[in-house]
Design a protein around this motif. Structure first.
Motif, PDB file in Angstrom:
ATOM      1  N   LEU A 133       0.838  -1.202   0.000  1.00  0.00           N
ATOM      2  CA  LEU A 133       0.000   0.000   0.000  1.00  0.00           C
ATOM      3  C   LEU A 133       0.872   1.251   0.000  1.00  0.00           C
ATOM      4  N   CYS A 147      -7.160   0.772   0.157  1.00  0.00           N
ATOM      5  CA  CYS A 147      -7.438  -0.657   0.027  1.00  0.00           C
ATOM      6  C   CYS A 147      -8.567  -1.018   0.986  1.00  0.00           C
ATOM      7  N   PHE A 169     -10.836  -2.197  -8.460  1.00  0.00           N
ATOM      8  CA  PHE A 169     -10.204  -2.826  -7.301  1.00  0.00           C
ATOM      9  C   PHE A 169      -9.533  -4.119  -7.741  1.00  0.00           C
ATOM     10  N   TRP A 184      -7.966  -5.862  -1.146  1.00  0.00           N
ATOM     11  CA  TRP A 184      -8.302  -5.398  -2.501  1.00  0.00           C
ATOM     12  C   TRP A 184      -7.838  -3.956  -2.622  1.00  0.00           C
ATOM     13  N   LEU A 185      -6.947  -3.700  -3.565  1.00  0.00           N
ATOM     14  CA  LEU A 185      -6.346  -2.388  -3.764  1.00  0.00           C
ATOM     15  C   LEU A 185      -7.087  -1.632  -4.853  1.00  0.00           C
ATOM     16  N   HIS A 186      -7.425  -0.383  -4.571  1.00  0.00           N
ATOM     17  CA  HIS A 186      -8.041   0.466  -5.588  1.00  0.00           C
ATOM     18  C   HIS A 186      -6.943   1.052  -6.461  1.00  0.00           C
TER      19      HIS A 186
END
Length: 256
Positions: A133, A147, A169, A184-186
């Motif tokens: 992140l 996230c 995402f 889950w990463l945007h």
């Protein structure tokens, strides 16, 4: 200690906070509080529906589980970045602010010292501090990286509600000192090479490569707790000082 209560967990952290002098840090803290309040109000979450803890360079919010998580995510994807850009345009370079954010959900108890306790909270804090992140924010021209936990993705994001596009995402596994964590990463996922360089520069162990998260129901590594210190203010009033524990671990390092 009170019984654990189901809550939505919001964490926001200022990048490279410890690199600033005292005056700049004071300014950034005021801006962080103002920005957080504006985003939550835009999501229809006023002070009666949340509880706040101050971590110095970051802020933690426990939000009423009945408040709309969809509205919160929509505000974090639209209102918060817009407000942050506006603040940074008016600030000197040394006073500009970039943020990492995490949205999670779970059960958190409040003890007799107003400390927050819960493995779901520990999990969210580990996501906030994960190298992946941090590197995602470093690689982006904008000033915010978000996230969400797997539970928030499965319950809300994957349904692509208005203003929360699921295709933006990406499933990742975040490395932490307690092992890999599903999230889950945007936005774009950092490359493995950039993560390896970050880990080497910081003298840490090689991070886990960004790979698909574990499927629902799969075994996950237990998360232990941490501690932070300083003076902390409850959103409904009151102040508590000293080290602030959540769970069984200890972490006294600077947050970045």
């Amino acid at each position: 200690m009170n019984e654990p209560v189901n809550s939505t967990i919001l964490l926001l952290d200022i990048e490279r906070f410890s690199d600033r002098d005292d005056v700049e840090q004071g300014y950034l803290r005021r801006m962080l509080y103002d920005l957080t309040d504006r985003a939550l109000l835009a999501a229809g979450i006023d002070e009666t529906r949340r509880r706040r803890a101050d971590r110095g360079d970051s802020v933690m919010e426990l939000i009423d589980a009945n408040a709309s998580v969809t509205a919160l995510l929509r505000a974090l994807l639209t209102e918060l970045p817009a407000q942050l850009r506006g603040m940074n345009r008016q600030a000197s370079r040394s006073a500009q602010m970039r943020l990492r954010g995490v949205v999670a959900a779970g059960y958190v108890a409040v003890d007799q010292h107003q400390g927050w306790v819960g493995s779901d909270l520990n999990h969210a804090c580990r996501l906030l501090d994960a190298d992946l992140l941090k590197e995602a924010l470093r690689e982006r021209p904008d000033d915010f990286a978000l996230c969400v936990s797997d539970a928030v993705y499965q319950g809300i994001v994957r349904h692509s509600h208005v203003g929360v596009p699921s295709e933006e995402f990406h499933s990742v596994t975040m490395d932490s000192k307690n092992g890999p964590l599903a999230a889950w990463l945007h936005g774009p996922v950092p490359s493995s090479d950039s993560l390896m360089k970050t880990s080497s520069a910081e003298g840490g162990q090689s991070p886990v490569e960004a790979v698909p998260s574990l499927p629902p129901g799969a075994d996950r590594t237990p998360i232990i707790g941490g501690v932070f210190g300083g003076t902390n203010h409850g959103i409904a009033g009151g102040t508590f000082s000293g080290d602030f524990h959540f769970g069984g671990g200890t972490d006294r390092g600077d947050r970045r």
